[in-house]
Design an enzyme around this catalytic site. Structure first.
Site: not given
Ligand code: XIL
Length: 372
Positions: A184, A227, A263, A293, A295
């Site tokens: 990020e 990422n 996401h 990631e 969802d």
């Molecule tokens: C999130 C986790 O899912 C949570 O449990 C934590 O509190 C915060 O981080 N992008 C990412 C992940 O790269 O590491 C993040 O994970 C979600 C967004």
């Protein structure tokens, strides 16, 4: 928790038997830090009765395709009261990523010493179960311990970052096969400049190159990823990531892949956003790509059945785009809705009691060998 009354309809739609018992459970009994505490559920929901046998194993289908199919894992892996977690993980996923345990604050909260115990437990369990481990994440503006913010000079922070990356990658060398080296770093601001962070502000934009160089020196065999989120389709932010990694390749920086977090929510239109074309342009640079990631949150206030069908369609379209560019992996950000960091949006492919959702069936269909 939700009542079970909605579930018979799902099961009928899926035509799937519940998950089998069988694969060895998780080892260890420790609890990693920085994981959200799940709400208390009635005992009857913790260990639902399950007939043995399952028509489909996503893991087997992914194995047959040579695809990493992963899930982010957290402390519930080690909860003896939650055996369905390890069972589901081991039956359906051939890869794992630590949801929080490998973040800087998780591994290196004390400047003088690494704390590898919880992450080691995840890695050892995964290896015992024949799963590949993605490392997440070495350099991120979030989840930093307070000591990082006390550093005042470029030289000191550069050395601290290099030491962190070297220490972590060396420790897991040969066990963690790929790393999200920088996470990020591109902002959401107009024009998508690099994001303000201690690393950018004190070291400068070359912190990214330096992080990758340190990771490569520590484990030349590891695949190294950049990422980010909201970069799944063709858009200004993915353009910025594209230019970033193109520049890195031109400078000879050891980068091997790009992770797309994905996401999403049920309004996301995979085709309209041109996810496939976006992934393809990174593949055309010679890079691996993974959905890292995934969802897909349900939108509140809409009829449940329609939302679950839309969620399944987003998962299906995303996996289809991924497979069409020969992506290296597809990772869901958690195992069940109950464990999700966005539990309210019920964004994953297993529901609160580990039953497969329509999104599971959609992925199974997409992963099935052609002609089936
Ligand atoms: C999130 C986790 O899912 C949570 O449990 C934590 O509190 C915060 O981080 N992008 C990412 C992940 O790269 O590491 C993040 O994970 C979600 C967004």
């Amino acid at each position: 928790m939700r009542m079970r009354s909605v579930r018979p309809a799902l099961k009928t739609a899926l035509l799937l038997a519940p998950l089998t018992l069988g694969v060895a459970g998780a080892g260890g009994s420790t609890t990693p830090p920085a994981a959200p505490t799940p709400p208390v559920r009635p005992a009857s929901a913790v260990q639902p009765a399950r007939p043995a046998g399952s028509a489909v194993s996503l893991r087997a289908l992914a194995d047959a395709r040579g695809l990493l199919f992963g899930a982010a894992v957290n402390h519930t892996l080690f909860d003896p009261n939650e055996p369905d977690y390890a069972r589901t993980l081991n039956r359906h996923f051939n890869a794992v990523v630590a949801e929080n345990a490998m973040k800087w604050a998780g591994l290196h909260n004390n400047r003088e010493a690494f704390a590898f115990g919880f992450a080691d437990a995840i890695v050892d369990t995964a290896i015992k179960n024949g799963q590949t481990v993605r490392g997440h994440t070495l350099v991120w503006h979030d989840s930093l311990p307070p000591w990082v913010y006390t550093i005042q000079t470029r030289e000191e922070l550069l050395r601290a970052m290099q030491d962190h990356v070297t220490g972590v990658v060396t420790h897991f060398r040969g066990r963690v096969r790929m790393w999200d080296v920088v996470n990020e770093a591109v902002s959401d601001a107009p024009g998508h400049p690099l994001r303000s962070s201690p690393f950018l502000n004190l070291i400068g934009p070359d912190f990214i190159d330096e992080a990758f160089r340190a990771a490569h020196a520590a484990d030349p065999d590891a695949k190294l990823y950049y990422n980010d989120y909201n970069t799944d389709g063709l858009n200004g932010k993915s353009d910025a990531v594209y230019e970033l990694v193109r520049g890195m390749l031109a400078r000879g920086v050891p980068i091997h892949g790009v992770g797309f977090q994905a996401h999403l929510n049920t309004d996301f239109d995979v085709r309209g956003a041109q996810v496939q074309a976006n992934l393809q342009r990174f593949r055309d640079l010679g890079l691996d790509v993974q959905m890292t990631e995934v969802d897909v949150q349900l939108r509140p206030g809409r009829p449940e059945a329609g939302e679950l069908a839309r969620q399944a369609a987003v998962y299906r379209d995303l996996l289809r785009a991924c497979l069409s560019v020969k992506c290296a992996g597809f990772v869901t950000w958690g195992v069940t809705d109950f464990n999700s960091w966005r539990a309210g949006g019920r964004p994953l492919i297993f529901d609160d009691v580990y039953d497969p959702k329509p999104a599971f069936a959609a992925l199974a269909q997409e992963l099935a060998p052609p002609g089936r």
